[in-house]
Design a protein around this motif. Structure first.
Motif, PDB file in Angstrom:
ATOM      1  N   ILE A 795       0.845  -1.190   0.000  1.00 48.02           N
ATOM      2  CA  ILE A 795       0.000   0.000   0.000  1.00 48.02           C
ATOM      3  C   ILE A 795       0.888   1.251   0.000  1.00 48.02           C
ATOM      4  O   ILE A 795       1.813   1.393   0.800  1.00 48.02           O
ATOM      5  CB  ILE A 795      -0.931   0.006   1.230  1.00 48.02           C
ATOM      6  N   PRO A 813      -1.352   1.285  -4.989  1.00 39.64           N
ATOM      7  CA  PRO A 813      -2.603   0.870  -4.353  1.00 39.64           C
ATOM      8  C   PRO A 813      -2.837   1.682  -3.086  1.00 39.64           C
ATOM      9  O   PRO A 813      -1.864   2.139  -2.446  1.00 39.64           O
ATOM     10  CB  PRO A 813      -2.364  -0.608  -4.045  1.00 39.64           C
ATOM     11  N   VAL A 815      -5.577   2.311   0.525  1.00 39.63           N
ATOM     12  CA  VAL A 815      -6.650   1.831   1.397  1.00 39.63           C
ATOM     13  C   VAL A 815      -7.536   3.015   1.729  1.00 39.63           C
ATOM     14  O   VAL A 815      -7.052   4.048   2.216  1.00 39.63           O
ATOM     15  CB  VAL A 815      -6.104   1.193   2.692  1.00 39.63           C
ATOM     16  N   THR A 819     -11.041  -0.404   2.570  1.00 38.81           N
ATOM     17  CA  THR A 819     -11.079  -1.138   1.302  1.00 38.81           C
ATOM     18  C   THR A 819      -9.809  -0.848   0.521  1.00 38.81           C
ATOM     19  O   THR A 819      -9.387   0.318   0.408  1.00 38.81           O
ATOM     20  CB  THR A 819     -12.303  -0.733   0.459  1.00 38.81           C
ATOM     21  N   THR A 820      -9.195  -1.898  -0.028  1.00 35.98           N
ATOM     22  CA  THR A 820      -7.985  -1.749  -0.834  1.00 35.98           C
ATOM     23  C   THR A 820      -8.365  -1.548  -2.297  1.00 35.98           C
ATOM     24  O   THR A 820      -9.171  -2.309  -2.858  1.00 35.98           O
ATOM     25  CB  THR A 820      -7.097  -2.995  -0.718  1.00 35.98           C
ATOM     26  N   TYR A 821      -7.775  -0.496  -2.906  1.00 36.68           N
ATOM     27  CA  TYR A 821      -8.036  -0.193  -4.305  1.00 36.68           C
ATOM     28  C   TYR A 821      -6.728  -0.317  -5.086  1.00 36.68           C
ATOM     29  O   TYR A 821      -5.667   0.090  -4.605  1.00 36.68           O
ATOM     30  CB  TYR A 821      -8.576   1.233  -4.462  1.00 36.68           C
ATOM     31  N   ILE A 822      -6.823  -0.872  -6.295  1.00 35.64           N
ATOM     32  CA  ILE A 822      -5.641  -1.024  -7.147  1.00 35.64           C
ATOM     33  C   ILE A 822      -5.991  -0.637  -8.577  1.00 35.64           C
ATOM     34  O   ILE A 822      -7.166  -0.647  -8.967  1.00 35.64           O
ATOM     35  CB  ILE A 822      -5.122  -2.477  -7.140  1.00 35.64           C
ATOM     36  N   TRP A 899      -3.702 -10.878   2.537  1.00 36.85           N
ATOM     37  CA  TRP A 899      -3.346  -9.573   3.108  1.00 36.85           C
ATOM     38  C   TRP A 899      -2.400  -9.784   4.284  1.00 36.85           C
ATOM     39  O   TRP A 899      -2.660 -10.574   5.172  1.00 36.85           O
ATOM     40  CB  TRP A 899      -4.609  -8.851   3.544  1.00 36.85           C
ATOM     41  N   LYS A 904       1.574  -4.304   5.256  1.00 41.09           N
ATOM     42  CA  LYS A 904       0.570  -3.692   4.373  1.00 41.09           C
ATOM     43  C   LYS A 904       0.747  -4.182   2.928  1.00 41.09           C
ATOM     44  O   LYS A 904       0.685  -3.409   1.970  1.00 41.09           O
ATOM     45  CB  LYS A 904       0.674  -2.168   4.406  1.00 41.09           C
ATOM     46  N   VAL A 906      -0.354  -6.725  -0.189  1.00 40.73           N
ATOM     47  CA  VAL A 906      -1.412  -7.498  -0.827  1.00 40.73           C
ATOM     48  C   VAL A 906      -0.766  -8.481  -1.787  1.00 40.73           C
ATOM     49  O   VAL A 906       0.075  -8.088  -2.611  1.00 40.73           O
ATOM     50  CB  VAL A 906      -2.377  -6.590  -1.615  1.00 40.73           C
TER      51      VAL A 906
END
Length: 910
Positions: A795, A813, A815, A819-822, A899, A904, A906
């Protein structure tokens, strides 16, 4: 009172039978006359075995009824729609019931019994067919009948004032009648009759036009043993009756004179018009041999008798009578059941009749059991009837027989009021109750527009203007050249033809003279759809391939519509092709491509055909089976066989799996299994989106299923056919995409189910067969070449490590709100597939293997393989880059996410 002679007299056709009216009638004392009542088993008849009838349970106070609306059918007849709510085992259940209320004070409306085809017994026809044939404006199904018999009612029947069939000697079987002076009656009836020879000798009649059954309360277990029955020309079958366990002596009587006698054998003929055959056995046959001769006269007298009042009833005093089962309501309250209801229990479609306390209204009641309604128990039906004002009421034949048709306002023909337990199919039955109008034509009272309330963009549809008169009967208004207008640009209209232009709601208005009518038409946009499906979800990726691609849309409200070709935009990925006249053609395949996509979009809503090097995979054709197949069952007394056999006729030279079953000695919910490879089953190696197989049906109306155990150990039951309602071979296609089965899986067995509820309506013996079982497993080809990899991201870091090799990426990416966004681009680069961004619509189309995923920035809803679904979070734009929720995208694309909280990190794996 007057004497009856069975021969020529004044004739008056009855509406329900098309037969001569009954002759005059006399009540005759049978004191001192030998009375021996009758014949044969009643297998398949609900609750007709002798038993003590239980008291109806008190209806739950939680049962509520709400009227949804009403519409006039004709002067004196109203269609009323109800919703009911019941508490069952602590859970709330809801359903729908439909009631036709007939006002007997209205001189223009009447009730009569409809009978089979052409008004004949032993011919059977659907409720809708009988209504159309007799001109009824509404109708429901009628009396119970032996499904294995010729097709004659169990109870008594009077049609158009004609006594067509007499009550059976059975306890607690009530009947509904309307007298000639328009008074409703519900009562139990018996039959009494005598035949008198020319020498004055007499013998009792046991009935008129009756099938074989097991009587109750008499000295015989066979209805036709030592008994005499009259069969009129309303009985068209040559057997009088079949399966009677007796050999008859028959007498043909024409114009009150005996013209033929056949000793110890049936006459080889149907009953001639206007004549009757006296069918006798045992003591009755001895009477014939001792007292009757060709050329002599033979007369008869008969009556009905109320079990309640012990009074004789002249059949000629009745306009109509129809038999039923148990009484349900008496004095405005639930009544004790008058006979056993064990075989008609559970929650089913129901049919009932009743009338109001003042005798003015008759209620024709049908309870729905379909996708929209849960059916009712008999005690719930009692509560419903008392709720709507029934003072006295009885149960008619229900379950799969339950059918109601009505003529909508301004229409000229009846239609099915609701889907039956078999969908739009109507079961063929022996009789029904019709509603008729004799109103003259009146002046125009109103007009209405008829046509679909929902359209798709590009769709054309015709709308008609129809009128009704002061008696609510249809009247022609089209000749007035009505003017049409549409309220906005969502739809255009010209002479009743509407073209849907864009999403929205338009108001159509038609004017004819001083009368006008309006209706709303909704044009569905992409946002209004729940799913979009293509008839062919997979296809071979080979130049020259041509497949049909009909597209069906389902709205959020559940309406299903065929999408017009003009409303679709197609995009080909991985190949060159085109769609014309509903067919997709592959012209050429791009170099190196093993999976292609034909994407269909309707107003932005997408679905796709996945094309790969293989489509359907043959799973078992039974030509070279190397594992055991065995018959098993769940119920004691059920027997059968399951084996691979050589088929004949249209499949000569082919082997099939044959499953034969005999459930006659079983009870409860019964299964007949064809089991694959002992308890191991046979493997389905990869994710299957659909299943196809050929099945030879046996018209048993049983349920056909398959049992699968997936790789999580969960058992899944696949409905192959809710009802086996066909004979011979038929190809079935089953959608597995929403089954939730985790593949690879194992097919354990295919089987026939006979559920306990409504068991009287289904065959307990039969044979089905299976052949050519295939599965569409796109992953075997479309996902076979997808890369295997492990990728990790930290992250906030603009780097991506793939299989141990780190490389730079242009957006990190993040958080946000847990929620994790990529950036999706890097996922598909590593794991195969593609992602396309549409700046105008803010949509991201992700294609990988057999998956087509449509995401929209700022929206939690997404579309996966043409089905709208909802996520907890939505894609977003950050610093000019589009980021997608990692877990949503990876899991929908078949990837695994891990995770690591401390670092941190992914990790995504395939």
């Amino acid at each position: 009172m007057s004497e009856v002679f069975m021969g020529n007299s004044d004739k008056k056709p009855g509406r329900g039978t098309g037969k001569p009216a009954a002759k005059r009638w006399i009540a005759a004392s049978l004191a001192g006359v030998l009375w021996i009542m009758p014949v044969v088993g009643s297998e398949g008849l609900p609750g007709l075995g002798a038993s003590t009838a239980p008291v109806a349970q008190a209806a739950a106070s939680s049962f509520t009824v709400t009227k949804l609306g009403e519409e006039v059918i004709t002067s004196g007849a109203m269609m009323m729609k109800y919703k009911y709510t019941a508490l069952r085992s602590g859970k709330s259940a809801t359903g729908l019931a439909d009631v036709i209320r007939v006002d007997l004070n209205n001189p223009y409306v009447s009730l009569d019994v409809m009978t089979g085809k052409g008004g004949n017994l032993t011919t059977r026809q659907s409720t809708g067919g009988m209504a159309a044939e007799t001109g009824a404006v509404a109708a429901i199904n009628g009396d119970y009948f032996n499904t294995g018999g010729e097709g004659a009612p169990i109870g008594g029947q009077v049609s158009g004032g004609v006594l067509v069939s007499t009550p059976s000697q059975l306890d607690g079987m009530y009947a509904f009648a309307v007298t000639k002076d328009r008074k409703p009656v519900i009562d139990e009836y018996t039959f009494e009759g005598l035949v008198t020879a020319e020498d004055g000798s007499q013998f009792p009649l046991s009935g008129i036009n009756k099938g074989a059954y097991s009587p109750e309360g008499g000295s015989s277990t066979y209805s036709h043993a030592n008994a005499a029955y009259i069969y009129t020309d309303a009985w068209t079958a040559l057997d009088r009756p079949k399966n009677s366990s007796t050999t008859p002596t028959e007498v043909l009587v024409q114009n009150d004179v005996i013209t033929q006698i056949s000793l110890d054998a049936a006459l080889p003929m149907a009953v001639p018009e206007g004549a009757y055959i006296l069918r006798t056995h045992g003591l009755a046959a001895q009477f014939v041999k001792a007292h009757l001769a060709v050329g002599q006269k033979l007369s008869s007298v008969y009556s009905l008798k109320s079990k309640t009042t012990q009074q004789s009833v002249d059949p000629a005093s009745l306009q109509m009578m129809i038999g039923g089962h148990t009484i349900l309501v008496n004095g405005g309250k639930a009544a004790a059941f008058s006979r056993s209801t064990s075989s008609i229990g559970g929650y089913r479609a129901r049919t009932a009749l009743g009338y109001s306390q003042d005798g003015r209204y008759v209620y024709l009641i049908a309870v729905e059991d379909n996708a929209n309604s849960t059916g009712m128990s008999l005690t719930e039906l009692q509560s419903f009837m008392t709720n709507i004002g029934v003072w006295k009421g009885l149960n008619l034949d229900g379950g799969g027989s339950t059918t109601m048709v009505d003529r909508p306002l301004a229409e000229t023909a009846t239609t099915l009021t609701f889907n039956t337990e078999y969908g739009t199919e109507q079961r063929s039955i022996v009789n029904g109750l019709g509603v008729y109008t004799s109103a003259p034509q009146g002046a125009v009272k109103g007009i209405k527009i008829s046509g679909s309330p929902v359209l798709l963009i590009g769709q054309k549809a015709s709308y008609t203007l129809k009128g009704y008169d002061t008696y609510y009967n249809p009247i022609d208004v089209a000749s007035g050249n009505p003017a049409w207008t549409s309220s906005n640009g969502s739809a255009t209209v010209s002479a009743g033809e509407v073209t849907a232009v864009k999403a929205g709601t338009a108001t159509l208005t038609a004017t004819s003279g001083a009368a006008s009518a309006s209706t709303k038409v909704t044009v569905l946009g992409g946002e209004d759809l729940a799913s979009l499906s293509i008839g062919t979800s997979t296809a071979p990726l080979t130049a020259g391939t041509t497949v049909s691609v009909p597209v069906t849309a389902v709205s959020k409200s559940g309406a299903s519509l065929t999408v017009p070709a003009t409303a679709l935009k197609w995009e080909m990925v991985g190949f060159n092709g085109s769609v014309q006249n509903g067919k997709l053609t592959v012209n050429s395949v791009n170099a190196g491509v093993t999976t292609g996509y034909a994407i269909a979009r309707y107003d932005g809503f997408s679905t796709a055909v996945v094309l790969s090097t293989a489509a359907a995979t043959a799973w078992e054709d039974f030509e070279n089976v190397s594992y055991p197949i065995a018959f098993t069952t769940n119920a004691a007394g059920v027997t059968g066989t399951a084996a691979v056999v050589a088929e004949s006729a249209e499949r000569a030279g082919s082997k099939v799996l044959s499953l034969s079953y005999d459930m006659t000695a079983g009870s409860g919910k019964m299964y007949a299994y064809a089991q694959f490879n002992g308890t191991s089953g046979k493997s389905i190696p990869a994710a299957a989106t659909s299943m196809s197989l050929d099945v030879m049906g046996d018209m048993s109306l049983n349920w056909l299923r398959a049992e699968v155990v997936d790789n999580a150990g969960t058992t899944a039951y696949i409905d192959l056919a809710k009802v086996i309602d066909w004979n011979g071979w038929k190809s079935l296609n089953i959608d597995l995409s929403g089954s939730g089965i985790k593949f690879p899986a194992t097919l354990k067995r295919v089987y026939v189910v006979n559920v306990e509820e409504g068991q009287d309506e289904r065959a307990k013996t039969g044979t089905v067969a299976f052949d050519n079982i295939s599965f569409v497993m796109p992953s075997l080809s479309s996902e076979a070449g997808l890369p295997k990899a492990a990728a990790s991201m930290v992250i906030g870091s603009k780097s991506l490590t793939v299989n141990g090799t780190k490389k730079a990426i242009d957006v990190a990416p993040i958080v946000k709100d847990n929620t994790t966004y990529i950036p999706i681009k890097y996922v598909v680069d590593v794991f195969g597939g593609s992602a396309a961004w549409d700046q105008n619509t803010k949509k991201i189309m992700v294609l990988r293997g057999a998956k087509a995923l449509d995401l929209t920035v700022g929206k939690k809803e997404y579309i996966l393989n043409g089905k709208r679904q909802s996520a907890e979070v939505a894609p977003l734009i950050l610093d000019g880059r589009t980021l997608v929720p990692l877990r949503l995208v990876s899991e929908q694309l078949g990837l695994t996410v891990k995770w690591e909280q401390k670092t941190k990190t992914v990790t995504i794996e395939s």
